[in-house]
Design an enzyme around this catalytic site. Sequence first.
Site, mmCIF file in Angstrom:
data_model
loop_
_atom_site.group_PDB
_atom_site.id
_atom_site.type_symbol
_atom_site.label_atom_id
_atom_site.label_comp_id
_atom_site.label_asym_id
_atom_site.label_seq_id
_atom_site.Cartn_x
_atom_site.Cartn_y
_atom_site.Cartn_z
ATOM 1 N N GLU A 34 -13.035 -60.638 54.012
ATOM 2 C CA GLU A 34 -11.633 -60.718 53.595
ATOM 3 C C GLU A 34 -11.092 -59.346 53.206
ATOM 4 O OE1 GLU A 34 -9.580 -63.080 53.929
ATOM 5 O OE2 GLU A 34 -10.996 -64.616 54.538
ATOM 6 N N TYR A 84 -4.974 -63.875 46.664
ATOM 7 C CA TYR A 84 -5.255 -64.273 48.051
ATOM 8 C C TYR A 84 -6.760 -64.331 48.311
ATOM 9 C CZ TYR A 84 -6.473 -63.524 52.891
ATOM 10 O OH TYR A 84 -7.095 -63.617 54.106
ATOM 11 N N THR A 113 -6.797 -54.683 58.539
ATOM 12 C CA THR A 113 -7.429 -54.249 59.783
ATOM 13 C C THR A 113 -7.509 -55.429 60.738
ATOM 14 O OG1 THR A 113 -8.814 -52.723 58.494
ATOM 15 C CG2 THR A 113 -9.485 -53.159 60.771
ATOM 16 N N CYS A 127 2.086 -72.647 70.631
ATOM 17 C CA CYS A 127 1.951 -73.058 69.231
ATOM 18 C C CYS A 127 1.785 -74.574 69.112
ATOM 19 C CB CYS A 127 3.164 -72.608 68.428
ATOM 20 S SG CYS A 127 3.048 -73.041 66.674
ATOM 21 N N ASP A 181 -1.017 -65.214 52.320
ATOM 22 C CA ASP A 181 -0.815 -63.795 52.625
ATOM 23 C C ASP A 181 0.369 -63.683 53.580
ATOM 24 O OD1 ASP A 181 -1.810 -64.775 55.007
ATOM 25 O OD2 ASP A 181 -3.298 -63.182 55.284
#
Length: 342
Positions: A43, A126, A49, A208, A144
């Site tokens: 995490e 988070y 990244t 989606c 997040d």
Amino acid sequence: MTSKKQNADFLHVGEKLLAWYRTHGRDLPFRNTRDPYKIWICEIIFQQTRISQGLNHYNNFITRFPDVQTLADAESDEVILYWKGLGYYSRAINIHKAAQQIMNDYGGNFPSAYEDILKLRGIGKYTAAAILSICFGAVLPAVDGNFYRVLSRIFADDFDSSSSKAFNYFSELALMMMPKNEPGHFNEAMMDLGSEVCRPRNPKCDECPLQTDCLAYNLGLTTKFPVKSKRTKVSDLELTYYFVEFAGNFLIRQRGDDFIWKKLYEFPNEIRDDFKDNISHQKTVTHQLTHKKLTIHIYKVSPDDEKLFLEFASEGGFTAISLEGSHGKSFPKPLENYLTTI
């Protein structure tokens, strides 16, 4: 006040998302473990990244530091070195200190209480929610930027995602959708959907699984969400460095814990007056940090007197090192790039 029927409808959306995740979820090494140490490391690495860029770094880091004790016992320089290429080196410093907290305060056992996890260096709401939901089954949304984007589009909700109240607001929306028996998988599914499909730009709405439930899509307003009123203020900063070299060695010094580039190595940022006849300008580069735009001037200094070179090193707390030896140190990206040109 949301009615029970509305809650049931939202839960149905969460179930659809989980069904999609079971088929389309990314096959990642940390998805095969519920070890809170490994989930924590992944995490932190992937907060800023992309998976494709950081996966090798994660594997190398876990191979070298497979558990809390190994990480806690390591030298900070080595931890930072294994973080090389990921940037945001303060994260490496924080996980090293947090590992030592776990050893000292929790007997080496990763804490399982929300309040205790939040006490660990560098861990926010988070990350705590991600660890607890994935490893311990806690019903907590790991909210997040992905959550802000997905939820604001599904609900066509114009709540300001840059507001200090955004975390709690979107957590409530996520809880309406979260199946209580699979909170960890729900959080991972939201991460995958936000990263791979519901992207900030050019979202893949045709792929989606929640397209028919997405109010923003049905209104033709997908790119209008999330709403973010506050913009990051960027200030300009100018830095000067001197590459002071004698007989194949050059001078470096480790930065402290304050300001930018914590604990990384750098060149001298000032020189002796009697070196000024030996200066040649090398390059000027710009480098963007989150809140700062840096302009960096690098000069090469080649003193012709070894005694003066060593005196300067001693006075400034610098270490003389060869180019080969510098490969075992971590430098800010602009200085690292400069070393590749020598």
